[in-house]
Design an enzyme around this catalytic site. Structure first.
Site, short mmCIF file in Angstrom:
data_model
loop_
_atom_site.label_atom_id
_atom_site.label_comp_id
_atom_site.label_asym_id
_atom_site.label_seq_id
_atom_site.Cartn_x
_atom_site.Cartn_y
_atom_site.Cartn_z
N ARG A 73 -66.31 81.41 22.93
CA ARG A 73 -65.40 80.83 21.94
C ARG A 73 -64.95 79.46 22.43
O ARG A 73 -64.58 79.30 23.59
CB ARG A 73 -64.20 81.74 21.71
N SER A 175 -62.31 84.36 14.98
CA SER A 175 -61.21 85.25 14.64
C SER A 175 -59.97 84.48 14.19
O SER A 175 -59.99 83.79 13.19
CB SER A 175 -60.91 86.17 15.82
N ASP A 334 -56.26 89.15 9.86
CA ASP A 334 -56.62 87.83 10.35
C ASP A 334 -57.94 87.39 9.69
O ASP A 334 -58.56 88.16 8.95
CB ASP A 334 -56.67 87.79 11.88
N ASP A 336 -61.08 87.08 10.29
CA ASP A 336 -62.32 87.86 10.37
C ASP A 336 -62.05 89.36 10.21
O ASP A 336 -62.96 90.18 10.38
CB ASP A 336 -63.08 87.59 11.66
N ASP A 338 -60.45 91.74 11.79
CA ASP A 338 -60.49 92.78 12.82
C ASP A 338 -59.09 93.11 13.35
O ASP A 338 -58.93 94.03 14.14
CB ASP A 338 -61.43 92.40 13.98
N ARG A 339 -58.07 92.38 12.89
CA ARG A 339 -56.71 92.67 13.34
C ARG A 339 -55.79 92.74 12.12
O ARG A 339 -56.10 92.21 11.06
CB ARG A 339 -56.22 91.59 14.31
N GLU A 436 -54.86 97.73 21.19
CA GLU A 436 -54.34 96.74 22.11
C GLU A 436 -53.14 96.09 21.46
O GLU A 436 -53.06 95.99 20.23
CB GLU A 436 -55.41 95.70 22.48
N SER A 438 -52.07 93.26 20.87
CA SER A 438 -52.23 92.07 20.03
C SER A 438 -52.77 92.46 18.66
O SER A 438 -53.75 91.90 18.18
CB SER A 438 -53.13 91.04 20.71
#
Length: 624
Positions: A73, A175, A334, A336, A338-339, A436, A438
């Site tokens: 990244r 992300s 978010d 993408d 995934d969160r 996790e 975050s």
């Protein structure tokens, strides 16, 4: 090197960049100009010679990308340590060569390639473009490619790897990073992100395959006409939604749910996918989309940073819409997907934004109680697991002590959780939940990756179920804490853009004020134990060796204080941040938590000021 040695001397001289005054930089720039075929990044490289310092040129052209907690990244732009056409081709060549050497039948099994909606038009770089280059490199070596025809959530790629039996997967995404960034996330044949030894072996392979193999590697149209390319979108989307449906426990409650939900996709990919997930769970009404943030936009124009973890400062549009629509729960994925961030309207009229640790308490309770209600008297928790990371809340440990299931910790980053999920399921264990702090969650074990899409609809069903029993999410969170013990936690960070300063800060902590050892107190409270995963030291162990594997990819030191506070300092694997994690736990049944909050605040401030010295080190604290 003379012109004769380079072949066409006149042509080479014409594209040779001016000298920077640094021989190493000049050699790197010459390689760049020989290999890069993107005219815009070539022009940017030449322009940098006239505007950038030698140190900036060294950073861009004399260093390379490395795997962090979320793959490769970096900002998009010219340079060997930036995300661009050339570095993506190089990364894919290294990955391809490694797969062909290590994975049986890799050519036939193929590689899944997905992408989000990021882009930087000024250099002609977008996630879709880079995905097409990734496919071209694989196809140039006769490796089958499963290239999605449209943008997808990040979890779709690891899901597709498992569903299709692919050799590996690549997701082009950064992300929740700033708009300038992009990334290259690699999944192994088990569907989990690559970890040791594959990550370092792939990077070594990339170094062996620096020069683009052929003109075909630059052909973004190759995938459109190659018989070795397939589009897995329809099949994978159907299979994914079927798998998500297995997480639905109370379809009849969902069908009559009077609650309204608002969803923001943060200018990313999630909108259509979350809508379909709600339909899969039997909700009659989909979540109300924040119109300004519903459609993909790589500029992320309505938020200062496309990260829902920032809380109130980036959720204002969602709150405004929710109040207008009389909705009580906000879901924010978010870019993408995934969160997931979640907020709920309080009785006071204020919005409560749940932390990742608080959501984990709710989701851990929900997955356990739902699973037990399904199994009935036959529920056997001896082979049931939940997973978390070393910097996340210990609330799952509290649940496990009373309920009898197992909890395991991993290093930070879902790649460690994902690989452990695969190991446990291969042993016949049941993984109910993983998280996790975050705001990364996985309900069940349908994929070895965090997933904002399925978590959003699971949260919605939980909220519907609780509302049916005249409870809110906040009330149930307090019920959980009363039963298992309050877990007060704080997560904050400072920004540091200088790697040398970061190294100096952590070197000082390891040799605190020249003492030759770690600090023995924090804010006047004695440090009982220290764990440093970079050195493998853990004073709580009889042999002083850390149970967690040694990690050289960043810094992470944990302090256990005499008053029960557990505090961790850790460098981010995806951003220029030093993160600060603190937690203090109460015994079950405790209702007075104000003293806990005071103790936790004191420890957090001491950790920041005494150990990190923000003024001296010119660290930037985030705006509130």
């Amino acid at each position: 090197m003379g012109d004769a040695e380079r072949g066409d001397g006149a042509a080479e001289a014409e594209q040779r960049p001016p000298s920077s005054g640094d021989e190493k930089v000049d050699e790197a720039l010459r390689r760049w100009m020989r290999w890069d075929k993107n005219e815009r990044t070539r022009a940017q490289a030449v322009a940098l010679l006239g505007s950038a310092s030698v140190s900036e040129l060294q950073r861009r052209f004399c260093s390379t990308l490395t795997f962090g907690t979320a793959g490769l990244r970096a900002p998009m732009g010219a340079g060997f340590n930036r995300i661009n056409d050339l570095t993506v081709i190089q990364s894919t060549q290294g990955l391809c060569a490694y797969l062909l050497k290590c994975v049986p039948d890799a050519e036939r099994r193929g590689v899944v390639v997905g992408f989000d909606t990021r882009g930087q038009p000024e250099i002609g770089c977008s996630s879709q473009w880079l995905a097409s280059l990734t496919a071209a490199v694989m196809l140039s070596r006769e490796v089958r490619v499963h290239l999605f025809s449209s943008y997808v959530p990040t979890p779709y790629v690891p899901f597709a790897v498992k569903e299709l039996g692919a050799a590996a997967g690549v997701m082009i995404t950064a992300s929740h990073n700033p708009k300038e960034d992009n990334g290259y996330k690699v999944y192994w044949s088990n569907g989990a992100q690559v970890t040791a030894p594959h990550d370092s072996a792939i990077l070594a392979s990339v170094k062996e395959h620096q020069e683009p193999w052929s003109v075909a590697c630059w052909d973004v149209t190759l995938a459109q006409r190659s018989p070795l390319r397939s589009d897995p979108l329809r099949h994978v989307d159907t299979a994914f939604m079927c798998a998500v449906a297995n997480l639905c426990w109370h379809r009849e409650v969902n069908a009559r749910c009077p609650l309204k939900f608002v969803h923001s996709s943060f200018h990313g990919v999630a909108h259509d996918f979350v809508q379909r997930a709600f339909a899969t769970f039997g909700f009659h009404s989909p979540p109300i989309a924040v119109p300004e943030q519903k459609d993909p936009d790589p500029q992320f124009p309505t938020v200062h940073v496309p990260n829902p973890e920032e809380g109130h400062s980036v959720l204002e549009l969602s709150f405004r819409l929710a109040e207008h629509e009389n909705a009580s729960v906000v879901l924010a994925t978010d870019p993408d997907a995934d969160r997931l961030a979640v907020a709920e309207l309080s009785d006071s009229g204020e919005w409560k934004v749940f932390s990742g640790n608080e959501l984990a308490a709710l989701l851990g309770w929900w997955m356990l109680s739902s699973w037990k209600s399904t199994c009935g008297d036959s529920a056997d928790l001896r082979d049931v697991y939940m997973l978390t990371t070393a910097v996340s809340s210990r609330i799952l440990h509290a649940l496990a002590r009373q309920e009898g299931f197992h909890v395991e910790e991993t290093l930070p980053g879902f790649k460690w959780i994902g690989n452990r999920i695969q190991e446990l399921t291969a042993e016949g264990k049941t993984v109910l939940f993983a998280f996790e702090e975050s705001i990364g969650f996985l309900c069940g074990s349908l994929i070895p990756e965090k997933d904002g899409v399925s978590t959003a609809v699971v949260i919605a069903e939980m909220a519907a179920y609780l509302h049916d029993r005249k409870l809110s999410l906040q009330q149930q969170l307090h019920n959980i804490y009363h039963m298992y013990g309050y877990h007060m936690s704080r997560t904050s960070y400072v920004i540091c853009n200088d790697a040398v300063t970061i190294r100096r800060i952590f070197a000082r902590i390891r040799d605190f004020d020249g003492s030759g050892s770690y600090p023995d107190a924090c804010g006047g409270v004695r440090v009982v134990h220290v764990r440093d995963v970079n050195t493998g030291y853990d004073s709580s162990q009889a042999d002083s060796r850390s149970v967690l594997p040694v990690s050289r990819s960043g810094h992470m030191i944990t302090f256990a204080l005499e008053n029960g506070v557990v505090a961790t300092l850790r460098t981010s694997g995806t951003e220029p941040k030093i993160k600060i994690y603190t937690e203090l736990c109460a015994t079950p049944g405790t209702s007075e938590v104000s003293n806990l909050e005071v103790e936790l605040q004191k420890a957090t401030e001491a950790l920041l000021h005494d150990f990190l010295e923000p003024e001296k080190n010119k660290l930037i604290r985030p705006a509130v």
